[in-house]
Design a protein around this motif. Structure first.
Motif, PDB file in Angstrom:
ATOM      1  N   TYR A 226       0.843  -1.195   0.000  1.00  0.00           N
ATOM      2  CA  TYR A 226       0.000   0.000   0.000  1.00  0.00           C
ATOM      3  C   TYR A 226       0.876   1.241   0.000  1.00  0.00           C
ATOM      4  O   TYR A 226       2.002   1.235   0.512  1.00  0.00           O
ATOM      5  CB  TYR A 226      -0.908   0.025   1.230  1.00  0.00           C
ATOM      6  CG  TYR A 226      -2.031  -0.977   1.180  1.00  0.00           C
ATOM      7  CD1 TYR A 226      -3.302  -0.598   0.770  1.00  0.00           C
ATOM      8  CD2 TYR A 226      -1.819  -2.307   1.545  1.00  0.00           C
ATOM      9  CE1 TYR A 226      -4.345  -1.521   0.718  1.00  0.00           C
ATOM     10  CE2 TYR A 226      -2.852  -3.232   1.491  1.00  0.00           C
ATOM     11  CZ  TYR A 226      -4.106  -2.829   1.075  1.00  0.00           C
ATOM     12  OH  TYR A 226      -5.129  -3.754   1.020  1.00  0.00           O
ATOM     13  N   ALA A 227       0.325   2.312  -0.521  1.00  0.00           N
ATOM     14  CA  ALA A 227       1.011   3.592  -0.375  1.00  0.00           C
ATOM     15  C   ALA A 227       1.014   4.004   1.095  1.00  0.00           C
ATOM     16  O   ALA A 227       2.032   4.444   1.633  1.00  0.00           O
ATOM     17  CB  ALA A 227       0.333   4.655  -1.231  1.00  0.00           C
ATOM     18  N   ILE A 228      -0.130   3.834   1.772  1.00  0.00           N
ATOM     19  CA  ILE A 228      -0.255   4.147   3.201  1.00  0.00           C
ATOM     20  C   ILE A 228      -1.093   3.055   3.849  1.00  0.00           C
ATOM     21  O   ILE A 228      -2.185   2.726   3.374  1.00  0.00           O
ATOM     22  CB  ILE A 228      -0.923   5.510   3.437  1.00  0.00           C
ATOM     23  CG1 ILE A 228      -0.112   6.633   2.786  1.00  0.00           C
ATOM     24  CG2 ILE A 228      -1.107   5.771   4.925  1.00  0.00           C
ATOM     25  CD1 ILE A 228      -0.805   7.985   2.819  1.00  0.00           C
ATOM     26  N   ARG A 229      -0.603   2.498   4.945  1.00  0.00           N
ATOM     27  CA  ARG A 229      -1.356   1.500   5.704  1.00  0.00           C
ATOM     28  C   ARG A 229      -1.334   1.931   7.168  1.00  0.00           C
ATOM     29  O   ARG A 229      -0.276   2.098   7.764  1.00  0.00           O
ATOM     30  CB  ARG A 229      -0.735   0.115   5.529  1.00  0.00           C
ATOM     31  CG  ARG A 229      -1.622  -1.028   5.985  1.00  0.00           C
ATOM     32  CD  ARG A 229      -1.137  -2.358   5.423  1.00  0.00           C
ATOM     33  NE  ARG A 229      -2.070  -3.440   5.746  1.00  0.00           N
ATOM     34  CZ  ARG A 229      -1.820  -4.411   6.611  1.00  0.00           C
ATOM     35  NH1 ARG A 229      -0.648  -4.446   7.249  1.00  0.00           N
ATOM     36  NH2 ARG A 229      -2.707  -5.346   6.843  1.00  0.00           N
ATOM     37  N   SER A 230      -2.539   2.103   7.747  1.00  0.00           N
ATOM     38  CA  SER A 230      -2.612   2.700   9.074  1.00  0.00           C
ATOM     39  C   SER A 230      -3.626   1.987   9.957  1.00  0.00           C
ATOM     40  O   SER A 230      -4.711   1.606   9.508  1.00  0.00           O
ATOM     41  CB  SER A 230      -3.003   4.178   8.957  1.00  0.00           C
ATOM     42  OG  SER A 230      -3.260   4.739  10.232  1.00  0.00           O
ATOM     43  N   SER A 231      -3.262   1.817  11.232  1.00  0.00           N
ATOM     44  CA  SER A 231      -4.196   1.325  12.243  1.00  0.00           C
ATOM     45  C   SER A 231      -4.387   2.363  13.334  1.00  0.00           C
ATOM     46  O   SER A 231      -4.851   2.054  14.427  1.00  0.00           O
ATOM     47  CB  SER A 231      -3.654   0.032  12.868  1.00  0.00           C
ATOM     48  OG  SER A 231      -2.450   0.307  13.573  1.00  0.00           O
ATOM     49  N   ARG A 232      -4.049   3.591  13.036  1.00  0.00           N
ATOM     50  CA  ARG A 232      -4.035   4.646  14.059  1.00  0.00           C
ATOM     51  C   ARG A 232      -5.316   5.463  14.029  1.00  0.00           C
ATOM     52  O   ARG A 232      -5.754   5.914  12.972  1.00  0.00           O
ATOM     53  CB  ARG A 232      -2.828   5.548  13.824  1.00  0.00           C
ATOM     54  CG  ARG A 232      -1.497   4.794  13.772  1.00  0.00           C
ATOM     55  CD  ARG A 232      -1.089   4.307  15.138  1.00  0.00           C
ATOM     56  NE  ARG A 232      -0.755   5.438  15.970  1.00  0.00           N
ATOM     57  CZ  ARG A 232       0.411   6.087  15.885  1.00  0.00           C
ATOM     58  NH1 ARG A 232       1.346   5.688  15.035  1.00  0.00           N
ATOM     59  NH2 ARG A 232       0.650   7.111  16.660  1.00  0.00           N
ATOM     60  N   PRO A 233      -5.944   5.704  15.184  1.00  0.00           N
ATOM     61  CA  PRO A 233      -7.172   6.496  15.222  1.00  0.00           C
ATOM     62  C   PRO A 233      -6.885   7.979  15.008  1.00  0.00           C
ATOM     63  O   PRO A 233      -5.759   8.446  15.174  1.00  0.00           O
ATOM     64  CB  PRO A 233      -7.702   6.238  16.630  1.00  0.00           C
ATOM     65  CG  PRO A 233      -6.462   6.021  17.437  1.00  0.00           C
ATOM     66  CD  PRO A 233      -5.520   5.279  16.523  1.00  0.00           C
TER      67      PRO A 233
ATOM     68  N   ASN B 143      -1.612  -1.039  -3.959  1.00  0.00           N
ATOM     69  CA  ASN B 143      -2.885  -0.536  -3.443  1.00  0.00           C
ATOM     70  C   ASN B 143      -2.707   0.869  -2.882  1.00  0.00           C
ATOM     71  O   ASN B 143      -1.589   1.304  -2.598  1.00  0.00           O
ATOM     72  CB  ASN B 143      -3.395  -1.475  -2.352  1.00  0.00           C
ATOM     73  CG  ASN B 143      -3.582  -2.891  -2.844  1.00  0.00           C
ATOM     74  OD1 ASN B 143      -4.538  -3.201  -3.544  1.00  0.00           O
ATOM     75  ND2 ASN B 143      -2.660  -3.777  -2.481  1.00  0.00           N
ATOM     76  N   GLY B 144      -3.817   1.567  -2.685  1.00  0.00           N
ATOM     77  CA  GLY B 144      -3.753   2.943  -2.226  1.00  0.00           C
ATOM     78  C   GLY B 144      -3.612   3.087  -0.729  1.00  0.00           C
ATOM     79  O   GLY B 144      -2.523   2.993  -0.170  1.00  0.00           O
ATOM     80  N   ILE B 145      -4.721   3.314  -0.012  1.00  0.00           N
ATOM     81  CA  ILE B 145      -4.721   3.565   1.428  1.00  0.00           C
ATOM     82  C   ILE B 145      -5.601   2.536   2.117  1.00  0.00           C
ATOM     83  O   ILE B 145      -6.747   2.316   1.711  1.00  0.00           O
ATOM     84  CB  ILE B 145      -5.233   4.986   1.741  1.00  0.00           C
ATOM     85  CG1 ILE B 145      -4.320   6.039   1.102  1.00  0.00           C
ATOM     86  CG2 ILE B 145      -5.323   5.199   3.248  1.00  0.00           C
ATOM     87  CD1 ILE B 145      -4.815   7.465   1.268  1.00  0.00           C
ATOM     88  N   GLU B 146      -5.067   1.894   3.170  1.00  0.00           N
ATOM     89  CA  GLU B 146      -5.844   0.929   3.941  1.00  0.00           C
ATOM     90  C   GLU B 146      -5.883   1.328   5.404  1.00  0.00           C
ATOM     91  O   GLU B 146      -4.860   1.684   5.997  1.00  0.00           O
ATOM     92  CB  GLU B 146      -5.257  -0.487   3.833  1.00  0.00           C
ATOM     93  CG  GLU B 146      -6.087  -1.502   4.623  1.00  0.00           C
ATOM     94  CD  GLU B 146      -5.517  -2.906   4.604  1.00  0.00           C
ATOM     95  OE1 GLU B 146      -6.248  -3.828   4.201  1.00  0.00           O
ATOM     96  OE2 GLU B 146      -4.344  -3.081   4.986  1.00  0.00           O
ATOM     97  N   LEU B 147      -7.087   1.253   5.997  1.00  0.00           N
ATOM     98  CA  LEU B 147      -7.279   1.433   7.430  1.00  0.00           C
ATOM     99  C   LEU B 147      -7.670   0.073   8.010  1.00  0.00           C
ATOM    100  O   LEU B 147      -8.526  -0.612   7.463  1.00  0.00           O
ATOM    101  CB  LEU B 147      -8.396   2.445   7.710  1.00  0.00           C
ATOM    102  CG  LEU B 147      -8.311   3.786   6.973  1.00  0.00           C
ATOM    103  CD1 LEU B 147      -9.493   4.670   7.354  1.00  0.00           C
ATOM    104  CD2 LEU B 147      -6.995   4.494   7.264  1.00  0.00           C
ATOM    105  N   PHE B 148      -7.041  -0.306   9.129  1.00  0.00           N
ATOM    106  CA  PHE B 148      -7.333  -1.627   9.676  1.00  0.00           C
ATOM    107  C   PHE B 148      -7.001  -1.659  11.158  1.00  0.00           C
ATOM    108  O   PHE B 148      -6.515  -0.685  11.739  1.00  0.00           O
ATOM    109  CB  PHE B 148      -6.550  -2.702   8.909  1.00  0.00           C
ATOM    110  CG  PHE B 148      -5.087  -2.778   9.267  1.00  0.00           C
ATOM    111  CD1 PHE B 148      -4.585  -3.858   9.965  1.00  0.00           C
ATOM    112  CD2 PHE B 148      -4.221  -1.755   8.916  1.00  0.00           C
ATOM    113  CE1 PHE B 148      -3.252  -3.922  10.308  1.00  0.00           C
ATOM    114  CE2 PHE B 148      -2.889  -1.806   9.247  1.00  0.00           C
ATOM    115  CZ  PHE B 148      -2.399  -2.899   9.944  1.00  0.00           C
ATOM    116  N   GLU B 149      -7.249  -2.792  11.802  1.00  0.00           N
ATOM    117  CA  GLU B 149      -6.959  -2.985  13.219  1.00  0.00           C
ATOM    118  C   GLU B 149      -5.698  -3.823  13.357  1.00  0.00           C
ATOM    119  O   GLU B 149      -5.569  -4.879  12.732  1.00  0.00           O
ATOM    120  CB  GLU B 149      -8.124  -3.688  13.906  1.00  0.00           C
ATOM    121  CG  GLU B 149      -7.909  -3.895  15.393  1.00  0.00           C
ATOM    122  CD  GLU B 149      -9.069  -4.651  16.020  1.00  0.00           C
ATOM    123  OE1 GLU B 149      -9.513  -4.235  17.099  1.00  0.00           O
ATOM    124  OE2 GLU B 149      -9.515  -5.642  15.434  1.00  0.00           O
ATOM    125  N   ALA B 150      -4.770  -3.350  14.177  1.00  0.00           N
ATOM    126  CA  ALA B 150      -3.483  -4.035  14.330  1.00  0.00           C
ATOM    127  C   ALA B 150      -3.453  -4.858  15.607  1.00  0.00           C
ATOM    128  O   ALA B 150      -2.616  -4.649  16.475  1.00  0.00           O
ATOM    129  CB  ALA B 150      -2.339  -3.026  14.315  1.00  0.00           C
TER     130      ALA B 150
END
Length: 428
Positions: free
Chosen positions: A109-116, A131-138
């Motif tokens: 991904y360009a950006i992968r983040s689990s941060r609120p 892939n572009g941007i993913e938000l998920f739970e770490a």
């Protein structure tokens, strides 16, 4: 130390930005020194993943003119990981804005983040081979992507077919705003796997079709609410979805509003839909409380249904839409065994010879009221009579749908019957 707490430039730590030198080490040093990182104009080669911790803000230079308004560019050449990775369980948010990110590879991904409470703004990812941007739970303790905003970001996938996704909310994404974003090419523009209170507005999803996707046909669409994970209180508004195999695919959702969108040129062939409710993916009722309102849907391909409600949905309202489904043997609105559906005040146009306005084989439409050449708005008529009395509708100049409510005077006052009656031009 006071200066470092304010902000630092990656060039303070040796970054060159000449498009040739690998500046990864300089970026790592800058991220370790300060929570506010400036990336001056230039092209920075990054050969491996950049990990972000803490409340970090990364800002590039931008200008509002020219084909590439972001003049701070990153060329990610890594073959593993992601360009920016903020996947720790810390609570603090990450901000990345005003950058062009190029390069990439199919698995990252360009950006992968689990941060609120993060913010990703004015990120230009084109042409990007990942892939572009993913938000998920770490994992346990992660605050996931609660309160995150993705605004004015653009992802353009490769010209060759791929299974790439522009934007994705993977798990436990709540109170997320996706506004003014664009995804072009690839398999899925925006995928929601598990989320709640998500606002999708003023976005554009284009060319997620078999010309640019290597995924199975059913996985190729502008927006997908996928899998069995919970998806609650989702809105899709004021967006443009064009040239996709499917426009919006819905597998499971509690309370979904789709309104004021333009959905056009979907299918690229037969057996697709602008809005498609998949049959029986989860257990029990898969979709509850769905409103499809004030959309303009324009389909030209044959053998498709512009809106396919499918089976297993409850309380579906389809109203005030303009639906043009002019492909041969196509249906504007198709119903399966959906319970409690209201279809009213829609303008429907279909192929004059082979098209079908509404397909309701199980006769489960509660209310039908749509305008089209050959159809009047639905009519209500109440009868207070015995069950042996007949009513002659007289000459019928146009096809009509009547709502018939009957009270039998020989039975208790609590007894009622309501039927929908279709009368065609021949009076049958």
């Amino acid at each position: 130390q006071t200066k470092l707490r304010e902000s630092v430039s990656v060039k303070d730590f040796g970054a060159v930005g000449d498009g040739v030198t690998d500046d990864h080490a300089a970026f790592v040093l800058a991220l370790a020194a300060s929570r506010h990182i400036l990336i001056p104009a230039g092209t920075y080669v990054i050969g491996s993943q950049l990990d972000i911790t803490g409340d970090t803000t990364i800002t590039g230079e931008s200008q509002e003119i020219g084909s590439h308004p972001m003049v701070s560019r990153i060329n990610f050449t890594g073959t593993t990981g992601n360009c920016f990775s903020a996947i720790s369980a810390e609570y603090g948010g990450v901000t990345i804005k005003s950058l062009t990110i190029k390069g990439g590879y199919g698995g990252g991904y360009a950006i992968r983040s689990s941060r609120p409470q993060s913010c990703f703004s004015k990120i230009d990812m084109q042409s990007f081979n990942g892939n572009g941007i993913e938000l998920f739970e770490a994992g346990t303790g992660s605050q996931a992507s609660w309160g995150t905003s993705i605004e004015k970001c653009k992802w353009v996938g490769p010209a060759i077919p791929s299974a790439l996704r522009g934007f994705q909310i993977k798990t436990n994404g709540g109170h997320v705003r996706i506004h003014g974003c664009t995804a072009i090419r690839g398999a899925i523009g925006l995928n929601l796997d598990q989320s709640e209170a998500v606002d999708i507005s003023n976005c554009s999803f284009n060319q997620q079709n078999t010309s640019y996707s290597s995924s199975p046909v059913g996985d190729t669409c502008g927006i997908r609410l996928s899998g069995g994970g919970y998806k609650k209180a989702i809105s899709i508004r004021n967006s443009y979805i064009e040239a996709c195999k499917y426009g919006i695919i819905i597998e499971k959702c509690e309370s979904l509003t789709i309104e004021n969108n333009y959905i056009a040129d979907v299918a690229f062939g037969a057996s697709s839909s602008s809005i498609y409710l998949v049959n029986g993916v989860g257990s029990g009722s898969d979709v509850n409380n769905l409103t499809i309102r004030n959309n303009l849907i324009y389909d030209q391909a044959g053998l498709m249904a512009s809106i396919d409600i499918g089976n297993g949905a409850n309380n579906v309202v389809i109203e005030n839409n303009m639906i043009s489904s002019i492909g041969a043997n196509s249906t504007a609105i198709k119903k399966g065994t959906t319970t409690y559906s209201w279809i009213r005040n829609n303008k429907i146009t279909v192929d004059a010879g082979t098209g079908t306005e509404i397909s309701d084989l199980n006769s489960l439409i509660v209310n039908t009221d749509y305008q089209n050449n050959g159809f009047f708005n639905y009519r209500k008529r109440n009868f207070s009579t015995t069950h042996t009395t007949w009513y002659d509708v007289g000459a019928v100049g146009n096809d009509q749908i009547w709502e018939i409510s009957i009270v039998d005077s020989n039975l208790p006052a609590t007894w009622r019957r309501m039927d929908m009656l279709y009368i065609n031009v021949s009076g049958v």
